[in-house]
Write an enzyme that holds these catalytic residues in place. Structure first.
Site, PDB file in Angstrom:
ATOM      1  N   ARG A   1       0.831  -1.220   0.000  1.00 25.64           N
ATOM      2  CA  ARG A   1       0.000   0.000   0.000  1.00 25.64           C
ATOM      3  C   ARG A   1       0.860   1.261   0.000  1.00 25.64           C
ATOM      4  O   ARG A   1       0.489   2.273  -0.575  1.00 25.64           O
ATOM      5  CB  ARG A   1      -0.909   0.005   1.233  1.00 25.64           C
TER       6      ARG A   1
ATOM      7  N   ASP B   1     -15.984   8.691   8.956  1.00 20.40           N
ATOM      8  CA  ASP B   1     -14.929   7.695   8.759  1.00 20.40           C
ATOM      9  C   ASP B   1     -13.586   8.393   8.937  1.00 20.40           C
ATOM     10  O   ASP B   1     -13.465   9.591   8.633  1.00 20.40           O
ATOM     11  CB  ASP B   1     -15.014   7.075   7.358  1.00 20.40           C
TER      12      ASP B   1
HETATM   13  C1  LIG Z   1     -14.325  -2.726   6.918  1.00 16.29           C
HETATM   14  S1  LIG Z   1     -14.903  -1.061   6.749  1.00 16.29           S
HETATM   15  C2  LIG Z   1     -16.568  -1.244   7.312  1.00 16.29           C
HETATM   16  C3  LIG Z   1     -17.519  -0.237   6.704  1.00 16.29           C
HETATM   17  C4  LIG Z   1     -18.970  -0.333   7.151  1.00 16.29           C
HETATM   18  N1  LIG Z   1     -19.118  -0.042   8.574  1.00 16.29           N
HETATM   19  C5  LIG Z   1     -19.551  -1.694   6.851  1.00 16.29           C
HETATM   20  O1  LIG Z   1     -19.680  -2.514   7.764  1.00 16.29           O
HETATM   21  O2  LIG Z   1     -19.923  -1.940   5.696  1.00 16.29           O
HETATM   22  C6  LIG Z   1     -14.102  -0.303   8.139  1.00 16.29           C
HETATM   23  C7  LIG Z   1     -14.037   1.218   8.069  1.00 16.29           C
HETATM   24  O3  LIG Z   1     -13.639   1.709   9.360  1.00 16.29           O
HETATM   25  C8  LIG Z   1     -12.877   2.888   9.164  1.00 16.29           C
HETATM   26  N2  LIG Z   1     -12.146   3.174  10.417  1.00 16.29           N
HETATM   27  C9  LIG Z   1     -11.109   2.499  10.954  1.00 16.29           C
HETATM   28  N3  LIG Z   1     -10.726   3.074  12.107  1.00 16.29           N
HETATM   29  C10 LIG Z   1     -11.562   4.129  12.315  1.00 16.29           C
HETATM   30  C11 LIG Z   1     -11.677   5.112  13.347  1.00 16.29           C
HETATM   31  N4  LIG Z   1     -10.854   5.125  14.395  1.00 16.29           N
HETATM   32  N5  LIG Z   1     -12.651   6.035  13.249  1.00 16.29           N
HETATM   33  C12 LIG Z   1     -13.489   6.051  12.173  1.00 16.29           C
HETATM   34  N6  LIG Z   1     -13.418   5.156  11.164  1.00 16.29           N
HETATM   35  C13 LIG Z   1     -12.474   4.200  11.243  1.00 16.29           C
HETATM   36  C14 LIG Z   1     -12.020   2.532   7.956  1.00 16.29           C
HETATM   37  O4  LIG Z   1     -11.524   3.683   7.304  1.00 16.29           O
HETATM   38  C15 LIG Z   1     -13.015   1.734   7.094  1.00 16.29           C
HETATM   39  O5  LIG Z   1     -13.623   2.560   6.115  1.00 16.29           O
END
Ligand SMILES: C[S@@+](CC[C@H](N)C(=O)[O-])C[C@H]1O[C@@H](n2cnc3c(N)ncnc32)[C@H](O)[C@@H]1O
Length: 197
Positions: free
Chosen positions: A40, A147
């Site tokens: 990445r 996010d």
């Molecule tokens: C696997 S995706 C899940 C998206 C959605 N909640 C779903 O279940 O379809 C995880 C997301 O969490 C976000 N993320 C990770 N750590 C975070 C934080 N501390 N605060 C806000 N978002 C976060 C990432 O950028 C990513 O877009």
């Protein structure tokens, strides 16, 4: 090691990046994710013309937490997997268990927070479900999406998705999407029934 070659990521530099993303976001990358971090960051370093991960580490270390480069680093290391109606049991719970109990409190506005909303599918799934369920009941609702990754948030704000994703959305909700034609025939957009702010 020159630009545009696969750079070697030492365990020590990996541990620095691992700690940095953990402190910034709570994302916990174990050693098995080393190759992922390497791939990445590799092209990003090429864009910055930084030849080694170690020099990128020094570059990051010299920057304050609110520096745009720190945000770029976070954006690169998030994993944004999402889809419409992902883990559908949560939405079934919301509709069948949570809302009936919540309604008994006589409140008139429901606020929902999709706290890690990625590119928006989760927040808009909530929106079409709640619109369908609460329209003309006198109950208003508001959904907030957030996010840590600013790139996915920018995408989400548009409410525009590839039309082939409709297959994952039950028919009863298709009326909340405008379908593109001609030049934009592959795309659909959340329509005016859902008030985007
Ligand atoms: C696997 S995706 C899940 C998206 C959605 N909640 C779903 O279940 O379809 C995880 C997301 O969490 C976000 N993320 C990770 N750590 C975070 C934080 N501390 N605060 C806000 N978002 C976060 C990432 O950028 C990513 O877009």
């Amino acid at each position: 090691m020159g630009l545009f070659e696969n750079k070697i990521l030492t365990d020590e530099d990996f541990l620095y990046f691992k700690e940095k993303i953990f402190v910034s976001s709570g994302i916990n990358l174990n050693l098995s994710k080393k190759t992922l971090v390497q791939s990445r960051l590799n092209a990003h370093l090429d864009r910055l013309k930084i030849p080694t991960f170690h020099e990128y580490r020094s570059y990051l270390e010299s920057r304050p937490a609110n520096d745009p480069e720190v945000q770029s680093f976070i954006n690169l290391l998030t994993t944004n997997k999402t889809e419409w109606f992902r883990e559908n049991e949560h939405f079934v719970y919301l509709v069948n268990k949570f809302i009936p109990v919540w309604k008994k409190q006589g409140k008139k506005k429901l606020k929902v927070w999709s706290a890690a909303s990625s590119s928006g599918e989760e927040a808009y799934t909530l929106a079409v479900i709640l619109k369908n369920l609460l329209d003309k009941t006198g109950i208003d609702f508001e959904i907030i999406g957030s996010d840590i990754d600013t790139n996915v948030l920018e995408f989400a704000k548009n409410g525009v998705y590839k039309k082939d994703q409709l297959i994952n959305i039950p028919n009863e909700y298709h009326r909340y999407f405008d379908l593109g034609t001609q030049d934009i025939k592959e795309w659909m957009k959340i329509n005016k029934a859902i008030n985007l702010m």
